[in-house]
Design a protein around this motif. Structure first.
Motif, PDB file in Angstrom:
ATOM      1  N   HIS A  18       0.876  -1.167   0.000  1.00 53.14           N
ATOM      2  CA  HIS A  18       0.000   0.000   0.000  1.00 53.14           C
ATOM      3  C   HIS A  18       0.914   1.217   0.000  1.00 53.14           C
ATOM      4  CE1 HIS A  18      -2.975   2.857   2.064  1.00 53.14           C
ATOM      5  NE2 HIS A  18      -3.295   2.752   0.800  1.00 53.14           N
ATOM      6  N   PHE A  21      -0.254   7.908   0.699  1.00 56.67           N
ATOM      7  CA  PHE A  21      -0.984   8.397   1.866  1.00 56.67           C
ATOM      8  C   PHE A  21      -2.389   7.810   1.901  1.00 56.67           C
ATOM      9  CE2 PHE A  21       2.185  11.626   0.951  1.00 56.67           C
ATOM     10  CZ  PHE A  21       2.728  11.845   2.198  1.00 56.67           C
ATOM     11  N   ASP A  22      -2.965   7.759   3.077  1.00 59.84           N
ATOM     12  CA  ASP A  22      -4.325   7.263   3.288  1.00 59.84           C
ATOM     13  C   ASP A  22      -5.141   8.423   3.848  1.00 59.84           C
ATOM     14  OD1 ASP A  22      -6.643   6.066   4.469  1.00 59.84           O
ATOM     15  OD2 ASP A  22      -5.566   4.168   4.578  1.00 59.84           O
ATOM     16  N   TYR A  23      -6.340   8.629   3.323  1.00 60.07           N
ATOM     17  CA  TYR A  23      -7.202   9.705   3.823  1.00 60.07           C
ATOM     18  C   TYR A  23      -7.433   9.601   5.332  1.00 60.07           C
ATOM     19  CZ  TYR A  23      -8.543  11.421  -0.797  1.00 60.07           C
ATOM     20  OH  TYR A  23      -8.539  11.968  -2.042  1.00 60.07           O
ATOM     21  N   SER A  24      -7.491   8.390   5.848  1.00 62.19           N
ATOM     22  CA  SER A  24      -7.747   8.193   7.274  1.00 62.19           C
ATOM     23  C   SER A  24      -6.567   8.606   8.146  1.00 62.19           C
ATOM     24  CB  SER A  24      -8.084   6.733   7.551  1.00 62.19           C
ATOM     25  OG  SER A  24      -9.219   6.347   6.821  1.00 62.19           O
ATOM     26  N   GLU A  28       0.645  10.058   7.620  1.00 70.42           N
ATOM     27  CA  GLU A  28       1.414   8.819   7.643  1.00 70.42           C
ATOM     28  C   GLU A  28       1.657   8.325   6.218  1.00 70.42           C
ATOM     29  OE1 GLU A  28       0.554   4.300   9.075  1.00 70.42           O
ATOM     30  OE2 GLU A  28      -0.032   5.897  10.443  1.00 70.42           O
ATOM     31  N   ASN A  30       2.705   5.413   3.892  1.00 65.19           N
ATOM     32  CA  ASN A  30       2.814   3.954   3.939  1.00 65.19           C
ATOM     33  C   ASN A  30       4.099   3.461   3.277  1.00 65.19           C
ATOM     34  OD1 ASN A  30       0.251   3.235   5.218  1.00 65.19           O
ATOM     35  ND2 ASN A  30      -0.636   4.200   3.431  1.00 65.19           N
ATOM     36  N   HIS A  52      -2.047   2.039  -5.322  1.00 65.57           N
ATOM     37  CA  HIS A  52      -2.240   3.482  -5.143  1.00 65.57           C
ATOM     38  C   HIS A  52      -0.989   4.296  -5.459  1.00 65.57           C
ATOM     39  CE1 HIS A  52      -5.935   2.200  -3.282  1.00 65.57           C
ATOM     40  NE2 HIS A  52      -5.264   1.559  -2.345  1.00 65.57           N
TER      41      HIS A  52
END
Length: 68
Positions: A18, A21-24, A28, A30, A52
Motif C-alpha cells: 500500500h 498516503f491514506d485519507y484516514s 502517515e 505507507n 495506489h
C-alpha cells in the motif's frame, strides 16, 4: 524482510504494497515510490503490485522517480 521477499520471489508470489498516503491517516506515509524502486532493484524478479502508487499527493514524485 529480506527473507520474506526472497521467499515470495522463489515461490513466484506477488508482493502487494500500500503505497502513498491514506485519507484516514493523512500524515502517515505507507511507502514511497523510492522504497518501491529500492525493493525492485534489490530483489530482481520479485513480482510487485504498488497499490495506489501515484495517488493522493504522490503524482509528481511518481512521475519524477518512476516514470521519468
Amino acid at each position: 524482510m529480506k527473507y520474506t521477499y526472497d521467499l515470495a520471489r522463489a515461490l513466484n508470489l506477488i508482493a502487494v504494497f500500500h503505497v502513498g498516503f491514506d485519507y484516514s491517516f493523512p500524515g502517515e506515509l505507507n511507502a514511497s515510490p523510492q522504497s518501491m524502486i529500492k525493493i525492485s532493484k534489490n530483489f530482481p524478479g520479485l513480482r510487485i503490485v504498488a497499490a495506489h502508487l501515484g495517488g493522493l499527493k504522490m503524482a509528481p514524485d511518481v512521475l519524477d522517480s518512476v516514470a521519468g
